[in-house]
Design a protein around this motif. Structure first.
Motif, PDB file in Angstrom:
ATOM      1  N   LEU A  61      39.619  39.418  42.666  1.00 31.36           N
ATOM      2  CA  LEU A  61      39.452  39.804  41.265  1.00 31.36           C
ATOM      3  C   LEU A  61      37.988  40.096  40.931  1.00 31.36           C
ATOM      4  CD1 LEU A  61      41.987  37.399  39.523  1.00 31.36           C
ATOM      5  CD2 LEU A  61      42.187  39.872  39.851  1.00 31.36           C
ATOM      6  N   LEU A  64      37.306  43.474  42.349  1.00 33.79           N
ATOM      7  CA  LEU A  64      37.931  44.449  41.454  1.00 33.79           C
ATOM      8  C   LEU A  64      37.071  44.670  40.208  1.00 33.79           C
ATOM      9  CD1 LEU A  64      40.375  46.254  40.761  1.00 33.79           C
ATOM     10  CD2 LEU A  64      41.407  44.233  39.690  1.00 33.79           C
ATOM     11  N   SER A  65      36.493  43.596  39.657  1.00 34.33           N
ATOM     12  CA  SER A  65      35.643  43.742  38.468  1.00 34.33           C
ATOM     13  C   SER A  65      34.401  44.577  38.783  1.00 34.33           C
ATOM     14  CB  SER A  65      35.253  42.379  37.888  1.00 34.33           C
ATOM     15  OG  SER A  65      34.237  41.766  38.635  1.00 34.33           O
ATOM     16  N   ALA A  68      35.728  48.357  39.540  1.00 37.86           N
ATOM     17  CA  ALA A  68      36.102  48.958  38.257  1.00 37.86           C
ATOM     18  C   ALA A  68      34.873  49.174  37.389  1.00 37.86           C
ATOM     19  CB  ALA A  68      37.114  48.071  37.531  1.00 37.86           C
TER      20      ALA A  68
END
Length: 164
Positions: A61, A64-65, A68
């Protein structure tokens, strides 16, 4: 007293737009003073949700942060017409998540991680300052905070090793 910035570039963004909402750190980047600190504070609830996850999930995660964030920050900067506007704080959110990788549990460690991240984000030791000045776009907006998070992570883990 108005706590929100009156910056004209901000009028080009909308909290109703999901990319802008994330770039502005759920609205925390609209603080007139110290938006980076407010953006880092906005990361705390996200961290508290993620902290109980297994390390692989936390890492996924966090990655992903960051990935993104390249798009989120780039899009918001282009929409504003300003590179790395202070209100764009998704990079601070990702930076705190990096700082807190495998951090010991407890509020003291969260406060130390917060302080370490803000220290490295503000001071910008080499190569952070160089990258901040030379690299543009979403990657440029993110990379200094990714590195600040990495520096803070190393310090936090060192403290946990020697004090824990």
């Amino acid at each position: 007293m108005n706590i929100f910035s009156k910056d004209e570039a901000l009028t080009r963004l909308s909290l109703a737009n999901p990319v802008h909402f994330l770039a502005l750190g759920f609205g925390s980047g609209l603080a007139a003073k110290a938006p980076g600190t407010f953006g880092t504070l906005a990361a705390i609830p996200l961290y508290l949700i993620m902290a109980p996850l297994s390390l692989p999930w936390y890492l996924a995660l966090t990655l992903l942060s960051v990935i993104a964030g390249f798009y989120i920050c780039d899009k918001a900067a282009k929409d504003m017409g300003v590179h790395d506007h202070g209100a764009i704080v998704w990079d601070e959110i990702a930076g705190l998540l990096i700082t807190m990788i495998a951090a010991p549990a407890g509020w003291v460690w969260l406060l130390v991680g917060f302080a370490l991240f803000r220290f490295f984000d503000i001071i910008k030791p080499w190569p952070i300052r160089w990258l901040d000045a030379k690299v543009k776009g979403g990657f440029g907006i993110m990379i200094d905070d990714v590195l600040a998070g990495g520096f803070a992570l190393a310090c936090l883990q060192g403290l946990a090793y020697y004090l824990g």
